[in-house]
Each structure stands twice: as structure tokens, then as C-alpha cells.
Scaffold this active site. Structure first.
Site, short mmCIF file in Angstrom:
data_model
loop_
_atom_site.label_atom_id
_atom_site.label_comp_id
_atom_site.label_asym_id
_atom_site.label_seq_id
_atom_site.Cartn_x
_atom_site.Cartn_y
_atom_site.Cartn_z
N ARG A 34 1.00 -1.23 0.18
CA ARG A 34 -0.09 0.04 0.08
C ARG A 34 1.11 1.53 -0.34
O ARG A 34 2.06 1.26 0.49
CB ARG A 34 -0.37 0.15 1.09
CG ARG A 34 -1.99 -1.29 1.25
CD ARG A 34 -3.39 -0.76 1.70
NE ARG A 34 -3.58 -2.32 1.73
CZ ARG A 34 -4.60 -2.06 0.78
NH1 ARG A 34 -4.71 -1.74 0.10
NH2 ARG A 34 -5.68 -3.67 0.95
N ASP A 35 0.43 2.09 -0.54
CA ASP A 35 1.21 3.56 -0.70
C ASP A 35 0.66 4.11 0.34
O ASP A 35 -0.22 4.54 1.16
CB ASP A 35 0.81 4.63 -2.06
CG ASP A 35 1.42 5.69 -2.12
OD1 ASP A 35 1.54 6.47 -1.22
OD2 ASP A 35 2.39 5.23 -3.32
N ILE A 36 1.87 5.07 1.33
CA ILE A 36 1.90 6.17 1.79
C ILE A 36 1.28 6.51 2.31
O ILE A 36 0.05 7.58 2.94
CB ILE A 36 2.95 5.45 3.27
CG1 ILE A 36 4.25 6.13 2.34
CG2 ILE A 36 3.67 3.57 4.09
CD1 ILE A 36 5.31 7.52 2.86
N ASN A 92 5.57 6.28 -13.45
CA ASN A 92 6.48 7.97 -13.75
C ASN A 92 6.97 7.02 -14.05
O ASN A 92 8.07 6.60 -13.45
CB ASN A 92 6.31 7.93 -11.88
CG ASN A 92 4.70 8.64 -12.22
OD1 ASN A 92 4.07 8.45 -13.00
ND2 ASN A 92 4.16 7.99 -10.79
N VAL A 101 10.82 8.20 -6.66
CA VAL A 101 12.11 6.57 -5.57
C VAL A 101 11.85 5.97 -7.19
O VAL A 101 11.35 6.03 -7.86
CB VAL A 101 10.93 6.38 -4.92
CG1 VAL A 101 10.92 5.22 -4.88
CG2 VAL A 101 10.62 6.86 -4.20
N HIS A 105 8.50 0.93 -11.01
CA HIS A 105 7.34 0.15 -9.71
C HIS A 105 6.04 1.03 -10.86
O HIS A 105 6.25 1.78 -11.54
CB HIS A 105 7.24 1.03 -8.00
CG HIS A 105 7.13 2.44 -8.70
ND1 HIS A 105 8.30 3.27 -8.27
CD2 HIS A 105 6.11 3.68 -7.67
CE1 HIS A 105 8.32 5.03 -8.14
NE2 HIS A 105 7.26 5.40 -8.21
N HIS A 107 1.47 2.08 -10.21
CA HIS A 107 0.53 2.57 -8.92
C HIS A 107 -0.61 1.28 -9.56
O HIS A 107 -1.22 2.20 -10.75
CB HIS A 107 0.28 3.94 -9.32
CG HIS A 107 1.25 4.69 -8.43
ND1 HIS A 107 1.69 4.86 -7.11
CD2 HIS A 107 3.02 5.11 -9.49
CE1 HIS A 107 2.59 5.72 -7.26
NE2 HIS A 107 4.09 5.74 -8.64
#
Length: 119
Positions: A34-36, A92, A101, A105, A107
């Protein structure tokens, strides 16, 4: 670049367990967590466990791992019950695109109606 980690990379530290994350799926080669700072009701990141700076370098170096990341993203959508209603996958690549980052990755975003701005 098999079995490579960058000791200064945030996501590599999540892979090794040095930084905690809420993991939702894991395979031998990928990790989903999970994204923070979620931007949608469902916001999960899927990463390769090996370090590649962005999606373009990952795709150029390892087509099989790239496919595994995308397959896991679809698995996340199914697990999160957003596969039927629809979801977005966003890579991205580069600072100008919003990458903060520098570890490849994707999303996985869903759980709400998105605007038609992106087609």
C-alpha cells in the site's frame, strides 16, 4: 541486473524488510504494498524485487520480470475487488513525470470514478 539491490533505495529497503510496509501480495520476484500517501481508495505499488531505476530500464533489461509486475498489478486489482469496475496502472518514469523513488514501480489505483482527462 539479477538479485541486485541499491542500499540507498527506499523500495530496496522495503524488499529487504529494513523499512516496514503493508504488503498485499508477494512473489519470488515482485512485491506489492500500500502507498503511504494514497491518491485513491485503492492505491497499491507493485515493484520488482530487483533494482531497476525506472520502467524503461526494467523493460529493456528483463521482459519476463516486466510482465510479472503487470500480472501482479492485475492480481492486486482482483484481490482489491476493483478489477470489474476498473482501475488505473501508472508508471512514472523520470523526475519530470513525477517519479520520486527511482526504483521501477507501477501504481494500481481504483475504487473511485476517475476523470476522463487521461485516455
Amino acid at each position: 541486473m539479477a538479485d541486485q539491490r541499491d542500499p540507498d533505495c527506499l523500495f530496496c529497503k522495503i524488499v529487504t524488510g529494513d523499512i516496514p510496509a503493508t504488503v498485499v501480495r508477494e512473489t519470488e520476484r515482485t512485491l506489492a504494498f500500500r502507498d503511504i500517501k494514497p491518491q485513491a481508495p485503492t492505491h497499491v505499488l507493485v515493484i520488482p524485487k530487483d533494482h531497476y531505476p525506472n520502467a524503461a530500464t526494467l523493460a529493456a533489461a528483463d521482459a519476463e520480470l516486466t510482465a510479472a509486475v503487470l500480472s501482479e498489478a492485475a492480481g492486486v486489482a482482483a484481490d482489491e475487488h476493483i478489477a470489474e469496475s476498473g482501475y488505473r496502472l501508472i508508471f512514472n518514469t523520470g523526475a519530470a513525470a513525477g517519479q520520486t523513488v527511482f526504483h521501477a514501480h507501477v501504481h494500481v489505483l481504483g475504487g473511485e470514478q476517475f476523470h476522463e482527462g487521461l485516455v
